[in-house]
Motif scaffolding. Sequence first.
Motif, mmCIF file in Angstrom:
data_model
loop_
_atom_site.group_PDB
_atom_site.id
_atom_site.type_symbol
_atom_site.label_atom_id
_atom_site.label_comp_id
_atom_site.label_asym_id
_atom_site.label_seq_id
_atom_site.Cartn_x
_atom_site.Cartn_y
_atom_site.Cartn_z
ATOM 1 N N ARG A 196 0.832 -1.205 0.000
ATOM 2 C CA ARG A 196 0.000 0.000 0.000
ATOM 3 C C ARG A 196 0.867 1.255 0.000
ATOM 4 N NH1 ARG A 196 -5.015 1.550 4.117
ATOM 5 N NH2 ARG A 196 -5.738 3.335 2.886
ATOM 6 N N LYS B 45 -9.221 -4.413 -2.917
ATOM 7 C CA LYS B 45 -9.784 -4.930 -4.171
ATOM 8 C C LYS B 45 -8.683 -5.128 -5.209
ATOM 9 C CE LYS B 45 -13.054 -3.834 -7.885
ATOM 10 N NZ LYS B 45 -13.967 -2.819 -8.461
ATOM 11 N N LEU B 46 -7.778 -4.162 -5.300
ATOM 12 C CA LEU B 46 -6.653 -4.271 -6.232
ATOM 13 C C LEU B 46 -5.770 -5.467 -5.877
ATOM 14 C CD1 LEU B 46 -5.029 -2.987 -8.586
ATOM 15 C CD2 LEU B 46 -3.782 -1.672 -6.847
ATOM 16 N N LEU C 137 -5.032 5.438 -2.783
ATOM 17 C CA LEU C 137 -6.155 4.510 -2.742
ATOM 18 C C LEU C 137 -6.629 4.366 -1.306
ATOM 19 C CD1 LEU C 137 -4.872 1.613 -5.068
ATOM 20 C CD2 LEU C 137 -6.426 3.493 -5.669
ATOM 21 N N ASN C 138 -7.941 4.339 -1.107
ATOM 22 C CA ASN C 138 -8.435 4.063 0.250
ATOM 23 C C ASN C 138 -8.347 2.561 0.512
ATOM 24 O OD1 ASN C 138 -10.805 2.749 -0.762
ATOM 25 N ND2 ASN C 138 -11.821 4.742 -0.962
ATOM 26 N N SER D 7 -10.505 0.074 0.974
ATOM 27 C CA SER D 7 -11.309 -0.865 0.192
ATOM 28 C C SER D 7 -10.813 -0.939 -1.250
ATOM 29 C CB SER D 7 -12.788 -0.469 0.235
ATOM 30 O OG SER D 7 -12.991 0.816 -0.333
ATOM 31 N N GLU D 8 -10.415 0.198 -1.831
ATOM 32 C CA GLU D 8 -9.870 0.201 -3.198
ATOM 33 C C GLU D 8 -8.586 -0.612 -3.269
ATOM 34 O OE1 GLU D 8 -11.325 4.615 -4.781
ATOM 35 O OE2 GLU D 8 -9.490 4.411 -3.594
#
Length: 250
Positions: free
Chosen positions: A100, A122-123, A115-116, A118-119
Amino acid sequence: MLIIKNLHANIGEKEILRGIDLEICDGETHAIMGPNGSGKSTLSAVLTGNPLYEVTAGEAWFNGKNLLEMKPEDRAREGIFLSFQYPVEIPGVSMTNFMRAAVNAKREYQGLGPLNASEFLKLMREKRKIVELDSKLANRSVNEGFSGGEKKRNEIFQMAMLEPKLAILDETDSGLDVDAMRIVADGVNRMHTPETSVIVITHYERLLEMIRPEVVHVLYQGRIVRTGGPELAKEIETKGYDWIKSSVHE
């Protein structure tokens, strides 16, 4: 994408690269082969900015920018990725936090917002599928307690997350069994686009049967002494490097 002209580099007082000329265009996959000590890993280290190596002459340009004037972290943010021959362990740093931070650092360099949670998760799920990386491994510390194959697979996962413009695979096939090599090669192939390029550094033709480079170079004593198509890798697999050494010294 990448233009190298007359590149010379030392480690300490020893000259390793003795005049490398190489050009890689968008979408191309090049293989670099050669015997031990020929300068293959040195070339990857110089391109990514390893401070142990001193460039003494020559140029290297990446998408029109002077690569040799960039800090190592900026080379990575510009889109150069190195898969190490021997990936290091980072105890106490989770893969999730590590990736991250890396992804968001690159996005910040590109002028994008982070990116938060959840984003990002998902990635991660999407990219894990590319290299069949177990979710349990993704939640552990970086490479800690991983087998050799798991470390290599984890690096290709990192590559998928960072989406580099130029990926340098430095003997990624070292120590891999056939199944692990297939997964790594499939991951590289699935990520390849007309805008991205790959340098595969290897001793063996077997990986190149899976990744299939357009161009094969032979590096010997710090210089590229042969360039050809995939058939050159097959010739090396059959004959070894002695015939190249002999022809160079004639």
